[in-house]
Design an enzyme around this catalytic site. Structure first.
Site, PDB file in Angstrom:
ATOM      1  N   HIS A 244       0.793  -1.073   0.540  1.00 53.80           N
ATOM      2  CA  HIS A 244       0.144   0.113  -0.039  1.00 53.80           C
ATOM      3  C   HIS A 244       0.746   1.116  -0.546  1.00 53.80           C
ATOM      4  O   HIS A 244       0.771   1.908  -0.781  1.00 53.80           O
ATOM      5  CB  HIS A 244      -1.374   0.095   1.116  1.00 53.80           C
ATOM      6  CG  HIS A 244      -1.466   1.195   1.334  1.00 53.80           C
ATOM      7  ND1 HIS A 244      -3.191   1.068   1.448  1.00 53.80           N
ATOM      8  CD2 HIS A 244      -1.176   2.276   1.871  1.00 53.80           C
ATOM      9  CE1 HIS A 244      -3.663   2.612   1.047  1.00 53.80           C
ATOM     10  NE2 HIS A 244      -2.500   2.891   2.332  1.00 53.80           N
ATOM     11  N   GLU A 245       2.105   1.309   0.639  1.00 50.73           N
ATOM     12  CA  GLU A 245       2.884   2.521   1.101  1.00 50.73           C
ATOM     13  C   GLU A 245       3.755   2.810  -0.160  1.00 50.73           C
ATOM     14  O   GLU A 245       3.834   3.741  -0.349  1.00 50.73           O
ATOM     15  CB  GLU A 245       3.804   2.089   2.243  1.00 50.73           C
ATOM     16  CG  GLU A 245       2.758   2.553   3.626  1.00 50.73           C
ATOM     17  CD  GLU A 245       1.626   3.392   3.900  1.00 50.73           C
ATOM     18  OE1 GLU A 245       2.342   4.550   3.138  1.00 50.73           O
ATOM     19  OE2 GLU A 245       0.809   3.540   4.548  1.00 50.73           O
TER      20      GLU A 245
HETATM   21 ZN   LIG Z   1      -2.273   4.776   2.660  1.00 51.20          ZN
END
Ligand SMILES: [Zn+2]
Ligand SMILES: [Ca+2]
Ligand SMILES: [Ca+2]
Length: 427
Positions: A244-245
């Site tokens: 995600h990051e």
């Molecule tokens: Zn996020």
């Protein structure tokens, strides 16, 4: 005093905004940067819109899966107790998770619902631990240092991004050559991670809020990998916080657009509208917005949502296009590419291109010393091409005298190598 106040405010906000942990602090940090440096959000949006246009061209002109990007990673483990000094095996496992998910080789691709299978995509991006450090010496791609948070019992404050600084200065390796991932105790396990999207501020000066030494990803140590012995919570123990990051680091936004309505979205057309994050559930019945012409359920399986790790399993084609275009432009330099048909390795970054003056009132001079077979085209801030492709060698001029003042982007290409320069047109 002011600093302490800010610190206590962010502690307060985090502690009382969620019961257990906060999946990601990226949006909050962006809002903070906008308050400190008005115009920051606009710069991020400009880069995003421009890259979307470039991504659309990539999709039309060549097979996405033909070219694979290989991203060079360095982990900086910054610990204050032995437990936070997580073993190599967990970091190596995280790399494996990234390679699985960014190549759509995860075992749970079958969990992507049928309505989203047509847009589910292999990003064609792979990750490897750096084998050479900035001085050219061999490395295992992992650094380990003792950290000193301002308030030791709390851990590192994401609001001040302090994990990236040490008593001896900045801890990053050159952020234009490595994807830096800092791993540490980010507020008691309350924040799992955060990252800054590309904004292409010239040289990323500190005053712009996007100091180059802070470009990269931060992960809570107990949210790394899928084999860590004592993860923060079983629902986020799959190593997908990093997936995600890194999506943010490549310019992707949260799938619901960080607003609680069905108007503001993520700027990506093949993810459906959503009024909010999935709130750490795997509820396939959620349908918070009516999409047109086809109404899809909320895409809880998208890596840019806040679902449990067990139901995150895909990026979409358009998200992939944006990430790949970022690797060829704003994030050029951190990856090598291999092309399936030829196997040739080359650096993606097109370096040594200068623009002056910048800002300018009318004419910008492009200099590419010793380079031939170049071309450029110019886009406005919303990604519309305003000057079509023109070929040149060594140097040329871009005349924007007939355009209105604002930000433009010159995309300069040489074969597969591309760089985008931001042009500020004044009047
Ligand atoms: Zn996020
Ligand atoms: Ca969308
Ligand atoms: Ca819907």
């Amino acid at each position: 005093m002011k600093k302490l106040f800010l610190l206590s405010c962010s502690v307060f906000c985090i502690l009382f905004s969620t019961a257990q942990f906060k999946r990601c602090y990226t949006h909050e940090l962006m809002v903070q940067k906008e308050n400190q440096n008005p115009g920051y959000m606009q710069r991020v949006n400009d880069v995003f819109e421009n890259v979307k246009h470039i991504a659309a061209q990539y999709h039309n002109s060549r097979s996405v899966n033909d070219t694979i990007y290989h991203v060079q990673v360095v982990f900086h483990v910054v610990y204050t107790s032995p437990a936070e000094n997580i073993p190599d095996s967990v970091l190596i496992n995280q790399i494996e998770v990234l390679n699985r998910d960014y190549r759509r080789r995860n075992a749970d691709t079958v969990q992507t619902r049928a309505c989203f299978q047509p847009v589910a995509a292999d990003a064609g991006i792979e990750f490897y631990l750096a084998t050479t450090d900035p001085n050219g010496n061999p490395t295992n791609g992992i650094t380990r240092t003792v950290g000193h948070p301002q308030i030791p019992f709390l851990g590192f404050n994401p609001g001040s991004d302090e994990i990236k600084d040490s008593a001896n200065g900045k801890t990053c390796w050159p952020t234009n050559r490595y994807l830096n991932i800092w791993v540490g105790n980010v507020f008691f396990g309350i924040v799992l991670g955060y990252a800054f999207p590309p904004d292409n501020a010239p040289n990323w000066p500190i005053s712009s809020g996007t100091d180059s030494a802070h470009q990269g990803v931060v992960l809570h140590y107990a949210a790394v990998g899928s084999n860590f012995a004592s993860p923060i919570d079983p629902t986020v123990a799959g190593g997908r916080s990093a997936v995600h990051e890194i999506g943010h680091y490549f310019g992707l936004r949260h799938i619901w657009g960080d607003s609680t309505d069905c108007v503001v979205d993520d700027g990506i057309s093949d993810t459906p509208f959503a009024a909010d994050a999935s709130q750490q559930t795997c509820d396939t019945t959620i349908n918070s917005c009516v999409d047109s012409p086809i109404d899809f359920p909320d895409m809880i399986e998208d890596y840019m949502d806040y679902s449990d790790d067990r139901c995150l399993n895909t990026f979409t084609q358009e998200q992939v296009g944006v990430m790949r275009a970022m690797l060829a432009t704003s994030r050029a330099g951190i990856a090598y590419v291999t092309t399936g048909s030829t196997g040739i390795k080359k650096i993606v970054a097109l370096e040594g291109i200068e623009v002056s003056p910048n800002p300018s009132n009318d004419i910008f001079k492009l200099t590419a010393k010793g380079k031939e077979d170049l071309s450029f085209e110019v886009y406005n801030a919303v990604g519309e091409r305003v000057i079509p492709t023109q070929n040149f060698s060594s140097s040329t001029t871009i005349n924007l005298s007939s355009f209105s003042a604002g930000i433009y982007f010159a995309k300069i290409s040489s074969g597969e190598n591309v760089v985008v320069k931001r042009l500020a047109l004044n009047r």
